[in-house]
Design a protein around this motif. Structure first.
Motif, mmCIF file in Angstrom:
data_model
loop_
_atom_site.group_PDB
_atom_site.id
_atom_site.type_symbol
_atom_site.label_atom_id
_atom_site.label_comp_id
_atom_site.label_asym_id
_atom_site.label_seq_id
_atom_site.Cartn_x
_atom_site.Cartn_y
_atom_site.Cartn_z
ATOM 1 N N ILE A 34 0.848 -1.192 0.000
ATOM 2 C CA ILE A 34 0.000 0.000 0.000
ATOM 3 C C ILE A 34 0.883 1.241 0.000
ATOM 4 C CG2 ILE A 34 -1.875 1.230 1.176
ATOM 5 C CD1 ILE A 34 -2.487 -1.329 2.716
ATOM 6 N N TRP A 35 0.446 2.250 -0.705
ATOM 7 C CA TRP A 35 1.060 3.575 -0.630
ATOM 8 C C TRP A 35 0.123 4.492 0.148
ATOM 9 C CZ3 TRP A 35 5.840 5.152 -1.708
ATOM 10 C CH2 TRP A 35 6.618 4.380 -2.575
ATOM 11 N N TYR A 36 0.736 5.214 1.086
ATOM 12 C CA TYR A 36 0.002 6.191 1.881
ATOM 13 C C TYR A 36 0.598 7.577 1.679
ATOM 14 C CZ TYR A 36 -2.418 2.612 4.619
ATOM 15 O OH TYR A 36 -3.218 1.571 5.014
ATOM 16 N N GLN A 45 -3.109 8.728 4.657
ATOM 17 C CA GLN A 45 -4.276 8.568 3.800
ATOM 18 C C GLN A 45 -3.963 7.556 2.706
ATOM 19 O OE1 GLN A 45 -5.266 12.154 1.738
ATOM 20 N NE2 GLN A 45 -7.066 11.313 0.739
ATOM 21 N N PHE A 46 -4.812 6.567 2.586
ATOM 22 C CA PHE A 46 -4.637 5.531 1.569
ATOM 23 C C PHE A 46 -4.629 6.157 0.174
ATOM 24 C CE2 PHE A 46 -5.276 1.258 -0.143
ATOM 25 C CZ PHE A 46 -5.925 1.505 -1.342
ATOM 26 N N ASP A 49 -3.257 0.546 -3.646
ATOM 27 C CA ASP A 49 -2.660 -0.702 -3.193
ATOM 28 C C ASP A 49 -2.431 -1.627 -4.375
ATOM 29 O OD1 ASP A 49 -5.715 -2.301 -1.869
ATOM 30 O OD2 ASP A 49 -5.265 -1.393 -3.807
ATOM 31 N N SER B 1 -15.769 2.987 3.044
ATOM 32 C CA SER B 1 -14.605 3.271 3.870
ATOM 33 C C SER B 1 -15.020 3.575 5.299
ATOM 34 C CB SER B 1 -13.834 4.462 3.291
ATOM 35 O OG SER B 1 -14.615 5.624 3.324
ATOM 36 N N SER B 94 -5.620 2.614 13.806
ATOM 37 C CA SER B 94 -5.991 2.199 12.463
ATOM 38 C C SER B 94 -6.956 1.032 12.530
ATOM 39 C CB SER B 94 -4.766 1.834 11.631
ATOM 40 O OG SER B 94 -4.160 0.668 12.133
ATOM 41 N N GLN B 96 -9.173 -2.030 10.010
ATOM 42 C CA GLN B 96 -9.292 -2.732 8.730
ATOM 43 C C GLN B 96 -10.602 -3.492 8.683
ATOM 44 O OE1 GLN B 96 -6.462 -5.908 8.072
ATOM 45 N NE2 GLN B 96 -6.349 -5.421 5.905
ATOM 46 N N GLU B 101 -8.476 -2.363 2.703
ATOM 47 C CA GLU B 101 -7.478 -1.365 3.052
ATOM 48 C C GLU B 101 -7.561 -0.991 4.529
ATOM 49 O OE1 GLU B 101 -9.419 1.687 0.325
ATOM 50 O OE2 GLU B 101 -8.719 2.958 1.958
ATOM 51 N N PHE B 103 -7.435 1.863 7.312
ATOM 52 C CA PHE B 103 -7.706 3.282 7.479
ATOM 53 C C PHE B 103 -7.043 3.781 8.755
ATOM 54 C CE2 PHE B 103 -10.816 3.516 4.157
ATOM 55 C CZ PHE B 103 -11.366 2.248 4.094
#
Lengths: 113, 113
Positions: A34-36, A45-46, A49, B1, B94, B96, B101, B103
């Motif tokens: 995942i990149w945040y 913040q997502f 992915d 989300s 966080s 899930q 994903e 959060f």
């Protein structure tokens, strides 16, 4: 131990140019990445992915590339905007783990006017 | 989300005191985690908050210092006990949903004097 690392701690790009942020990971058992994006004073913040059975995934203005052969992940941002200025983290999840994320060290992206 | 709310968003505390951070998710989630982010650093996992049972702590973190509760599927607390200046950090909750994903909340910025 296993870790996720980034090639560059800072990156400056001109507004309108494309940005590429790189990430190396060392655990071949990781199956989800995942990149945040984290802006100052805010939580991560997502962005996007990718699962290990893919090598490319595209979103809105962003593309993630995964090269499992060399354990490399990259985030490409098209037409970088001032609002893209932030710290970007890559993170991995190990296959079969309790789904905890292991974060890389982060890259500070600065968009120049 | 999922939307994650943390409070307090920030606090200044005296050495030797304890502070409890609350995390509320607006929907039921399978997994909840607590992370720490020291100034200018990446995120480090403290523990997985397990519903109705003791949290699972990562290496370097212990229950006596960071007691965690998770009484239901949408709420968790993290207490930072007997604080010292080294505990000054951002603490992030966080969550899930399923295998989707992860959060993050906006974080609780703690300063210990």
């Amino acid at each position: 131990g296993e870790s996720v690392g980034l090639h560059l701690p800072t990156l400056s790009v001109q507004e309108g140019d494309n940005s590429i942020i790189n990430c190396a990971y060392s655990n071949s058992a990781s199956d989800y990445f995942i990149w945040y994006k984290q802006e100052s004073g805010k939580g991560p913040q997502f962005i996007i992915d990718i699962r290990s059975n893919m090598d490319k995934r595209q979103g809105q203005r962003v593309t993630v590339l995964l090269n499992k052969t060399v354990k490399h992940l990259s985030l490409q941002i098209a037409a970088t905007q001032p609002g893209d200025s932030a710290v970007y983290f890559c993170a991995e999840i190990l296959s079969g783990s309790a789904r905890q994320l292991t974060f890389g060290s982060g890259t500070q992206l600065t968009v120049l006017p | 989300s999922a939307v994650i709310s943390q409070k307090p968003s920030r606090d200044i505390c005296q050495r030797g005191t304890s502070l409890t951070i609350q995390c509320q998710v607006d929907s039921q989630v399978t997994m909840m985690f607590w992370y720490r982010q020291q100034p200018g650093q990446s995120l480090t996992l403290i523990a997985t908050a397990n519903q109705g049972s003791e949290a699972t702590y990562e290496s370097g973190f212990v229950i006596d210092k960071f007691p965690i509760s998770r009484p239901n599927l949408t709420f968790s607390t993290l207490t930072v006990s007997n604080m010292s200046p080294e505990d000054s950090s951002i603490y992030l909750c966080s969550a899930q949903q399923g295998t989707g994903e992860l959060f993050f909340g906006e974080g609780s910025r703690l300063t210990v004097l």
